[in-house]
Structure formats: structure tokens, C-alpha cells
Design a protein around this motif. Structure first.
Motif, mmCIF file in Angstrom:
data_model
loop_
_atom_site.group_PDB
_atom_site.id
_atom_site.type_symbol
_atom_site.label_atom_id
_atom_site.label_comp_id
_atom_site.label_asym_id
_atom_site.label_seq_id
_atom_site.Cartn_x
_atom_site.Cartn_y
_atom_site.Cartn_z
ATOM 1 N N GLY A 123 -0.259 -12.653 -1.115
ATOM 2 C CA GLY A 123 -1.551 -12.009 -0.965
ATOM 3 C C GLY A 123 -2.566 -12.544 -1.959
ATOM 4 N N LEU A 124 -3.767 -12.815 -1.481
ATOM 5 C CA LEU A 124 -4.857 -13.300 -2.337
ATOM 6 C C LEU A 124 -6.067 -12.400 -2.147
ATOM 7 C CD1 LEU A 124 -4.744 -17.165 -1.695
ATOM 8 C CD2 LEU A 124 -3.738 -15.920 -3.604
ATOM 9 N N PRO A 125 -6.482 -11.650 -3.180
ATOM 10 C CA PRO A 125 -7.666 -10.807 -3.040
ATOM 11 C C PRO A 125 -8.877 -11.601 -2.553
ATOM 12 C CG PRO A 125 -6.511 -10.264 -5.057
ATOM 13 C CD PRO A 125 -5.839 -11.491 -4.502
ATOM 14 N N GLY A 126 -9.547 -11.071 -1.534
ATOM 15 C CA GLY A 126 -10.731 -11.723 -1.003
ATOM 16 C C GLY A 126 -10.460 -12.787 0.039
ATOM 17 N N SER A 127 -9.194 -13.042 0.341
ATOM 18 C CA SER A 127 -8.878 -14.098 1.312
ATOM 19 C C SER A 127 -9.105 -13.603 2.733
ATOM 20 C CB SER A 127 -7.440 -14.573 1.137
ATOM 21 O OG SER A 127 -6.514 -13.520 1.375
ATOM 22 N N THR A 128 -9.176 -14.532 3.679
ATOM 23 C CA THR A 128 -9.430 -14.213 5.081
ATOM 24 C C THR A 128 -8.393 -14.907 5.958
ATOM 25 O OG1 THR A 128 -10.880 -16.124 5.489
ATOM 26 C CG2 THR A 128 -11.908 -14.139 4.561
ATOM 27 N N ILE A 129 -8.506 -14.692 7.253
ATOM 28 C CA ILE A 129 -7.597 -15.326 8.212
ATOM 29 C C ILE A 129 -7.709 -16.848 8.123
ATOM 30 C CG2 ILE A 129 -9.284 -15.237 10.081
ATOM 31 C CD1 ILE A 129 -5.455 -14.723 10.387
ATOM 32 N N VAL A 130 -8.858 -17.356 7.706
ATOM 33 C CA VAL A 130 -9.031 -18.804 7.518
ATOM 34 C C VAL A 130 -8.099 -19.294 6.414
ATOM 35 C CG1 VAL A 130 -10.653 -20.644 6.934
ATOM 36 C CG2 VAL A 130 -11.429 -18.667 8.266
ATOM 37 N N ASP A 131 -8.015 -18.521 5.323
ATOM 38 C CA ASP A 131 -7.151 -18.895 4.203
ATOM 39 C C ASP A 131 -5.678 -18.842 4.597
ATOM 40 O OD1 ASP A 131 -9.295 -19.166 2.263
ATOM 41 O OD2 ASP A 131 -9.453 -16.984 2.333
ATOM 42 N N HIS A 132 -5.308 -17.848 5.391
ATOM 43 C CA HIS A 132 -3.901 -17.717 5.791
ATOM 44 C C HIS A 132 -3.469 -18.918 6.631
ATOM 45 C CE1 HIS A 132 -4.998 -13.957 4.235
ATOM 46 N NE2 HIS A 132 -5.203 -13.300 5.352
ATOM 47 N N GLY A 133 -4.347 -19.318 7.549
ATOM 48 C CA GLY A 133 -4.042 -20.510 8.329
ATOM 49 C C GLY A 133 -4.001 -21.756 7.471
#
Length: 364
Positions: A123-133
Motif C-alpha cells: 500500500g502506498l498513501p496517495g496512490s491510484t489504479i495507475v500506480d498499481h498497474g
């Protein structure tokens, strides 16, 4: 000339130390290195054992294992790996590493001793689905999890709008500075942070500038800012709140094109799912409810519709989804979320609706 420069630097250092002076505290903060790492399998700078404090007066224990995940243990050979990807709700902001929901889930799955499952927290605070991909594309082959678990939250659409700003590109920006996260320069900065008042003052000025630049970028992008809120009346654990909680982000929400954001989210969601499946991983989704939607179910329309939107995405992609809203509805929301307006009615600066320790245990 050299003497003048040396004396000026010395005077500046003395001034900075006087300006920043605080009474010494007998507290071992450990190794709070918050940067990300390119070298580690997980995204965090590895081998951290520290006390973090995002909000004054609310410290919490953080352990990052040797592989860069927020896990107590290192990777276990032969264990079935579930990779949890998400933002601060997955990271477990303000909660000890022993009590975050990924660790609770792992303990429950392994309780009978017949299975060996490891739930890896990236988990990364502030991350989005773009970051997960992005993570799955860049590092997925190094971990090859049997299951990828995407955790989603009702603000994911508005957070996606932040991708047009430096605030919303946190993973990308931090990775640019992460190549030397374990190198000599990182150690030098760590030393200066603890021995040079001038360096610390310069860092604080830089942070102040970045925060205000980020606020300006968010305003230009039309991303709503959380407004100070008034609390609902405290209720018993089994009770139903009597008062409705006010809108928290309504003023800026109308500036966002949620139709376009949904299309963008769907595109990045399917790309992330494809990236996970290319690794041979099963894909699952878990939905976390919003605090204000729990105390006022007929609140923000976009927040109400988001679970249905994600449910439809999962249906089309043939992905099982778990919505935690019915589970959370059985408990007092003021207990499940930390630092709600009920806990801090007169101080909006510490109002923070992340999951509390109890909320993490219920989710796990």
C-alpha cells in the motif's frame, strides 16, 4: 573571502539550530526512511523499523521488511502469496504494523496451521489504479503472486484526477529519487538530517513550497479539498447516528468531469487486471466504505455510485469483489475510523477518516 563564507555558513547553522530547537525527547524513532526503492521487490525502502507520525500526537509503528513490503516477516519460501495493492487504506496509515488488516487477514488464513499464506502489503498513501498497474508491470515478475488483491475506496475517482498534478504522481516522482535509496547519498542525507540545523531548515522550506505548489495544482485541476467538518453526536456501538454528517468535498467536486474520470479509471483498471493476469495471478477486489457515507448513507452521489461502478467493472472482467460496507454497517463507524470529527470536534487539522485499529481488525 573563504573566511567570510565559512563564518556566514557557521552563523546560518547556529541561527537554524536556534530556530528549530525543541526540548529533547527520550524517544527512539528507529529508521523512518519513507522513500521508495527501485531495487526492492516491494516499493518501500526496505528494512525499516520505526515510529512514523503523520499527524502530531498520533505516532504509529511501521515495519518494512527486507523486500520492501509493510510486513512483519520477510518472504517465506513456499508460501502462497497474496499481493495487496492500494492507497493509505491498504498501507494502514496511523495503525501499527501488527494491526493492519493485511496482517490480520494473514493470521486468520493461517490459524489452522494447514495453510501457509502470506499477504504482502504494498500500500502506498496517495496512490491510484495507475500506480498499481505500474507496479505490476515493473516489478510483478519478481514476486509472481498467486493472487493480486486490489483494494478500492470511494475517493479513487477524484484521486485519479490528481494524476495531472505532482501530488497525484507520488510513485512516479518518488521512484525518480529512489535509485540511491540504499546508497551513500541516502546515508549522507540521513546524517545531515540529524546533525545539521541548516539542512533541516532547508528541508522544511522545501516541503512548505511543495505542499503549497501541490495545493495550487489541485485547485487548478478542480480536485476538491477536504473542508473542516462538524461532528455528529457520539452514538453507542449498536446505535444509529442521529445527525447527518455534512458534505466534506462538495464545493470542488462539481468541477470534476466524473464521466471522463470513470472512462479513465475503467481503462487503467482493465490494464492493471491484464498485467496481473499476465503473471498467472488470480485477481480479487475489496471495497472499503467511506466514513461519511457510513454516518450519512444518502450523502455524496458520486460516492454512493462508485461501488456500483466498480461492481460492474468486476462483473465484466469476471472478478470476484468483496464490498465491506455491509460488514462495517454492523458496527459504530466512530469506532472503525480513526480521528473522526467526533474524536476531535474542535480541531479540523487532526480530523482523519482512515481506518482505526478496530476498523483494520474488522476488515481483516
Amino acid at each position: 573571502m573563504g573566511v567570510v563564507v565559512l563564518v556566514s555558513a557557521l552563523c546560518a547553522e547556529i541561527f537554524a539550530r536556534i530556530w528549530l530547537w525543541t526540548p529533547p525527547a527520550n524517544l527512539d524513532l528507529g529508521t523512518p526512511r519513507r522513500g521508495l526503492s527501485v531495487q526492492a521487490v516491494g516499493d518501500w525502502s526496505p528494512s525499516q523499523d520505526a515510529i512514523w507520525m503523520n499527524i502530531e500526537g498520533h505516532p504509529f509503528y511501521v515495519h518494512i521488511n527486507d523486500q520492501g513490503f509493510r510486513n512483519i516477516e520477510n518472504l517465506r519460501a513456499g508460501a502462497r502469496r497474496i499481493l495487496a495493492l492500494g492507497d493509505s487504506f491498504t498501507f494502514g496509515l496511523h495503525v501499527s504494523s501488527h494491526d493492519i488488516w493485511t496482517n490480520v487477514t494473514e493470521q486468520i488464513l493461517n490459524a489452522d496451521g494447514a495453510t501457509d499464506v502470506q499477504v504482502l502489503n504494498n500500500g502506498l498513501p496517495g496512490s491510484t489504479i495507475v500506480d498499481h498497474g505500474g507496479y505490476l508491470t515493473e516489478k510483478g515478475k519478481r514476486i509472481k503472486p498467486q493472487t493480486v488483491l486490489f483494494s478500492v475506496f470511494t475517493n479513487d475517482l477524484s484521486d485519479l484526477a490528481k494524476s495531472r498534478t505532482s501530488v497525484g504522481r507520488a510513485r512516479e516522482v518518488n521512484m525518480q529519487f529512489a535509485k540511491d535509496a540504499s546508497g551513500a547519498w541516502h546515508e549522507i542525507r540521513w546524517y545531515l538530517r540529524h546533525h545539521s540545523g541548516l539542512y533541516v531548515l532547508a528541508r522544511e522550506l522545501k516541503d512548505w513550497f511543495l505542499v503549497h505548489r501541490g495545493i495550487s495544482e489541485l485547485e487548478q485541476a478542480g480536485v476538491p479539498r477536504m473542508a473542516p467538518t462538524k461532528p455528529t453526536d457520539p452514538q453507542p456501538v449498536s446505535g444509529t447516528p442521529k445527525k447527518a454528517a455534512p458534505e466534506t468535498a462538495a464545493s470542488g467536486a462539481s468541477k470534476l468531469d466524473f464521466g471522463a474520470l470513470k472512462k479513465s479509471y475503467a481503462q487503467h483498471f482493465h490494464a492493471a487486471v491484464d498485467a496481473a493476469r499476465s503473471l498467472g495471478s488470480q485477481v480479487r477486489v475489496v471495497m472499503f466504505p467511506d466514513y461519511f457515507e457510513m454516518v450519512r448513507p444518502k450523502g455524496n452521489r458520486v460516492f454512493r455510485e462508485f461501488p456500483n461502478f466498480v461492481t460492474e467493472l468486476c462483473r465484466r472482467a469476471e472478478i470476484p469483489m468483496l464490498d465491506l460496507t455491509p460488514v462495517f454497517a454492523k458496527h459504530d463507524p466512530h469506532l472503525l475510523y480513526s480521528m473522526s470529527p467526533v474524536h476531535h470536534p474542535t480541531n479540523a487539522n487532526v480530523q482523519d477518516q482512515h481506518l482505526s485499529r478496530a476498523g483494520n481488525i474488522v476488515a481483516g
